[in-house]
Design an enzyme around this catalytic site. Structure first.
Site, PDB file in Angstrom:
ATOM      1  CG  ASP A  38      32.876  42.922  39.066  1.00 38.71           C
ATOM      2  OD1 ASP A  38      33.807  43.402  39.738  1.00 38.71           O
ATOM      3  OD2 ASP A  38      32.885  41.751  38.649  1.00 38.71           O
ATOM      4  CG  ASN A  68      34.128  43.126  48.352  1.00 30.63           C
ATOM      5  OD1 ASN A  68      33.128  43.746  47.992  1.00 30.63           O
ATOM      6  ND2 ASN A  68      34.821  42.380  47.489  1.00 30.63           N
TER       7      ASN A  68
END
Ligand code: FPP
Length: 245
Positions: free
Chosen positions: A19, A67
């Site tokens: 991340d 996503n």
């Protein structure tokens, strides 16, 4: 700590939530996609180090079901980056005898990505030094939903009876079947969340959160996480005394 010490008590299965690519780029006044490109550099370094350390299973959260809600342009760049990386790293996978595995809802990926993945997975299927799993179009809840559907179908067709459903039956129907339980889960970028990752397989994972943004994450950061893991006492519900006994 020298390498030989580090090697003593390593996780069999290491999973990473990579991340911070977007923030890395934004901090530098760059487009978010530059962060993903630099994320590939970190990915290469971490895979190479995992091979050196002889970690058997490495699973990377590369693209979540959530996503898909990102801007189309960013999704397009990520898909191209994935295919380019698979091509540029292909020889290294063969040289290091790394088996590539993919988990997630593959049908949602564009055809050119599915084709490349199928090719690399088939060409590396007999490799046995390390299993590198990419979680792509992956969500833990979607995985469990899909698993329940597959089992329900078998119950409907009298292949399994409801009394026979146990943890091993569930395991066999997961995308992540064949992978051992996750021992250590690392998340970078300071966020302290699971974000729908490997919900079934992280039941007893040790969690490690690094402040480093993924594009800056390197082998020294990986070592820090592993050293921290080695100091943990994994009790699996037992007492410390029982473990010593
Ligand atoms: C999270 O950063 C990262 C991703 C959504 C994608 C991960 C992709 C790579 C490391 C590179 C390409 C992948 C492969 C497999 C070649 P973020 O965008 O959520 O960062 P932010 O939280 O700072 O916005």
């Amino acid at each position: 700590m020298i390498m030989s010490d580090l090697k003593n008590d390593l996780p069999k299965h290491l999973a990473i939530i990579m991340d911070g690519n977007g923030r890395w780029a934004e901090n530098k006044g760059k487009n978010r996609v530059k962060g993903h490109a630099h994320g590939v550099r970190a990915l290469q370094e971490v895979v190479e180090e995992a091979v050196q350390l002889k970690i058997e299973y490495l699973t990377l959260y590369a693209f979540s079901t959530e996503n898909w809600n990102r801007p189309q342009e960013e999704i397009g760049v990520l898909m191209k980056l994935l295919v380019n990386t698979l091509r540029s790293e292909f020889e290294k996978l063969l040289e290091n005898r790394i088996k590539l595995k993919v988990v997630g809802n593959m049908d949602q990926l564009p055809n050119f990505v599915q084709e490349e993945l199928r090719y690399v997975v088939s060409q590396t299927q007999n490799n046995n030094e390390m299993t590198l799993t990419l979680a792509l179009s992956y969500g833990g809840r979607e995985e469990l939903t899909n698993t329940l559907k597959k089992i329900a179908e078998k119950v409907k067709n009298n292949i399994i009876s409801p009394e026979d459903i146990d943890e091993s039956v569930i395991n066999e129907h997961l995308y992540t079947r064949g992978l051992p339980e996750v021992d250590l889960l690392i998340r970078t970028s300071g966020e302290k969340r699971i974000s729908n990752f490997m919900l079934w397989k992280i039941a007893y994972a040790e969690l490690y959160f690094s402040e480093v943004l993924w594009p800056d994450f390197g082998k020294e950061d990986l070592h820090k996480a592993l050293i921290c893991y080695q100091k943990r006492e994994r009790r699996f519900g037992k007492t410390s005394k029982q473990l010593i006994g």
